[in-house]
Design an enzyme around this catalytic site. Structure first.
Site, PDB file in Angstrom:
ATOM      1  N   SER A 182       0.794  -1.221   0.000  1.00  0.00           N
ATOM      2  CA  SER A 182       0.000   0.000   0.000  1.00  0.00           C
ATOM      3  C   SER A 182       0.831   1.279   0.000  1.00  0.00           C
ATOM      4  O   SER A 182       0.387   2.303  -0.513  1.00  0.00           O
ATOM      5  CB  SER A 182      -0.938   0.008   1.200  1.00  0.00           C
ATOM      6  OG  SER A 182      -0.211  -0.143   2.396  1.00  0.00           O
ATOM      7  N   HIS A 210      -5.266  -3.118  -2.858  1.00  0.00           N
ATOM      8  CA  HIS A 210      -4.897  -2.178  -3.928  1.00  0.00           C
ATOM      9  C   HIS A 210      -4.766  -2.853  -5.292  1.00  0.00           C
ATOM     10  O   HIS A 210      -4.372  -2.205  -6.256  1.00  0.00           O
ATOM     11  CB  HIS A 210      -3.592  -1.465  -3.567  1.00  0.00           C
ATOM     12  CG  HIS A 210      -3.715  -0.681  -2.303  1.00  0.00           C
ATOM     13  ND1 HIS A 210      -4.185   0.610  -2.263  1.00  0.00           N
ATOM     14  CD2 HIS A 210      -3.484  -1.040  -1.005  1.00  0.00           C
ATOM     15  CE1 HIS A 210      -4.210   1.037  -1.002  1.00  0.00           C
ATOM     16  NE2 HIS A 210      -3.791   0.046  -0.225  1.00  0.00           N
ATOM     17  N   LYS A 240     -11.644   0.846  -2.207  1.00  0.00           N
ATOM     18  CA  LYS A 240     -10.661   1.549  -3.034  1.00  0.00           C
ATOM     19  C   LYS A 240     -11.166   1.559  -4.488  1.00  0.00           C
ATOM     20  O   LYS A 240     -12.076   2.323  -4.778  1.00  0.00           O
ATOM     21  CB  LYS A 240      -9.291   0.913  -2.822  1.00  0.00           C
ATOM     22  CG  LYS A 240      -8.967   0.978  -1.291  1.00  0.00           C
ATOM     23  CD  LYS A 240      -7.594   0.652  -0.933  1.00  0.00           C
ATOM     24  CE  LYS A 240      -7.412   0.422   0.565  1.00  0.00           C
ATOM     25  NZ  LYS A 240      -7.645   1.579   1.420  1.00  0.00           N
TER      26      LYS A 240
HETATM   27  C1  PLP Z   1      -3.338  -3.353   2.159  1.00  0.00           C
HETATM   28  C2  PLP Z   1      -4.548  -2.855   2.875  1.00  0.00           C
HETATM   29  N1  PLP Z   1      -5.326  -3.743   3.495  1.00  0.00           N
HETATM   30  C3  PLP Z   1      -6.434  -3.359   4.138  1.00  0.00           C
HETATM   31  C4  PLP Z   1      -6.811  -2.038   4.201  1.00  0.00           C
HETATM   32  C5  PLP Z   1      -8.034  -1.659   4.953  1.00  0.00           C
HETATM   33  O1  PLP Z   1      -9.130  -1.601   4.113  1.00  0.00           O
HETATM   34  P1  PLP Z   1     -10.377  -0.711   4.531  1.00  0.00           P
HETATM   35  O2  PLP Z   1     -10.039   0.693   4.187  1.00  0.00           O
HETATM   36  O3  PLP Z   1     -11.504  -1.272   3.750  1.00  0.00           O
HETATM   37  O4  PLP Z   1     -10.559  -0.911   6.005  1.00  0.00           O
HETATM   38  C6  PLP Z   1      -6.045  -1.087   3.564  1.00  0.00           C
HETATM   39  C7  PLP Z   1      -6.459   0.326   3.607  1.00  0.00           C
HETATM   40  O5  PLP Z   1      -5.740   1.249   3.659  1.00  0.00           O
HETATM   41  C8  PLP Z   1      -4.879  -1.495   2.893  1.00  0.00           C
HETATM   42  O6  PLP Z   1      -4.093  -0.601   2.280  1.00  0.00           O
END
Ligand code: PLP
Length: 384
Positions: A182, A210, A240
């Site tokens: 991320s 992502h 996203k």
């Molecule tokens: C790799 C990753 N996993 C999980 C999440 C969390 O997802 P959510 O925003 O739906 O809670 C994010 C969010 O930033 C992320 O970048």
């Protein structure tokens, strides 16, 4: 001052001294791709709305219709009366798109990882995570009673070494990785990870927050050239590229059944609002039927990288790692003064000494805005 406020003030003072103080700021993101804040109007390169679906009229229409039909909220946990029919529809759709047997949706991606990991790894088991995994994979691992080991980022030799030394001493072994990292935008070697996992009878879980909607015609990082890789636990989020909100895990039917019976962040929390689920369904439908759209974020990122002489992007995320906190904050301010919103990313979100500007590219960005951004970065000497 009471002891609670005193405690908070002391902690805040420490955070401020380190230059790590953060604040929420009311922000209005508009249909045209602009972003307004009290301090000005910007073109934002820090959203995760990679396909520009947040304002898509079909998503909004679907959310409105579902809210009218089923209400604004779910009313209770899904295991009580909060399981409105759209949940099953979305689970079938994401499972189908990911070529898995079944799926379970959660309130968010974060809640998915908090819930799923402790179901699969308990006392006597071992979790092995890439060092740069997202915070919520580590948060889920902390809730599990299993031992946790960390391997160097994308380092298959290090992972093998840990497996060779520890596999036989553990019960079950769960390997965790982001599909697309991320804060770095690079891709995990999912196929090789899957081979290693199989060799050591470990379970691979890929968090593709992502990747969905962005790589492999939108199918995500657990796919390669149209084929699903052997990833038994495909996790992700609708918040996203899909343009909505909520998390999911796709796996074989008995695994999903177990998760629905045990995951505390599913059982002890209210189900997703119907309008949100309807918007996710619509966003997924757009991704499924429009692979050309999913190619756009990387095309936009590639334009940026080519013009700046950076390596070709592996995703819609491109970091400029400046390292120094103050230099990163100053660079973000210079870009803001030119009308570009790029949130500086600081520790503890990224490791110490790796503060960065993280650019997120979207299908909705105009090429001319990207080119102007490049000119500003060059003109202000922002490159590391
Ligand atoms: C790799 C990753 N996993 C999980 C999440 C969390 O997802 P959510 O925003 O739906 O809670 C994010 C969010 O930033 C992320 O970048």
């Amino acid at each position: 001052m009471d002891s609670l406020s005193k405690f908070a003030r002391q902690k805040l003072a420490e955070i401020k001294t380190k230059g790590l103080y953060r604040q929420t700021r009311p922000t209005v993101r508009t249909k045209a791709g602009g972003t307004a804040r009290k301090d000005g109007n910007f073109i934002s390169f820090c959203d995760n709305d990679y396909l520009g679906l947040n304002h898509h009229p079909d998503l909004i229409k679907a959310a409105e219709a579902a809210s009218k039909k089923y209400g604004a909220g779910a009313g209770s946990s899904r295991l009580v009366t909060g399981d409105h029919p759209l949940n099953a529809e979305l689970e079938a759709k994401i499972a189908g798109f990911k070529e898995g047997e079944a799926a379970c949706i959660f309130g968010s991606g974060y809640l998915t990882n908090l819930g799923v990991i402790p179901v699969l790894a308990g006392r006597g088991d071992l979790i092995i995570a890439d060092r740069l995994c997202h915070a919520c994979l580590f948060a889920g691992s902390t809730l599990a009673e299993a031992a946790l080991k960390v391997f160097r980022h994308n380092d298959l030799d290090h992972l093998r070494d840990i497996l060779e030394k520890s596999r036989n001493k553990a019960g079950n072994v769960l390997i965790l990785t982001d599909g697309i990292f991320s804060m770095d935008g690079d891709r995990a070697p999912v196929e090789a990870l899957s081979d290693l996992a199989r060799e050591f009878d470990a379970w691979l879980m890929v968090d593709d927050a992502h990747g969905l909607g962005v790589v492999e015609d939108g199918h995500g990082a657990s796919f390669k050239r149209g084929h699903r890789l052997d990833v038994p636990l495909q996790m992700g989020t609708f918040s996203k590229a899909v343009g909505s909100y909520g998390g999911y895990i796709v796996a074989d039917a008995p695994v999903i059944d177990l998760i629905k019976n045990r995951a505390r962040s599913l059982i002890y929390t209210t189900g997703l609002p119907p309008g949100v689920v309807a918007a996710s369904l619509k966003g997924l439908e757009i991704i499924e039927t429009n692979p050309a759209l999913s190619k756009k974020p990387i095309q936009k990122a590639a334009l940026f990288c080519t013009r700046l002489g950076l390596p070709a992007p592996q995703s819609s995320i491109v970091p400029l790692i400046l390292g120094d906190l103050e230099a990163t904050m100053a660079a973000a301010s210079k870009l803001a003064a030119e009308g570009f919103l790029i949130t500086p990313i600081r520790p503890p979100t990224v490791p110490d000494g790796t503060a960065r500007l993280r650019f997120g590219f979207s299908a909705s960005h105009k090429d001319e805005d990207i080119l102007r951004l490049v000119d500003v970065i060059k003109g202000k000497r922002i490159l590391p």
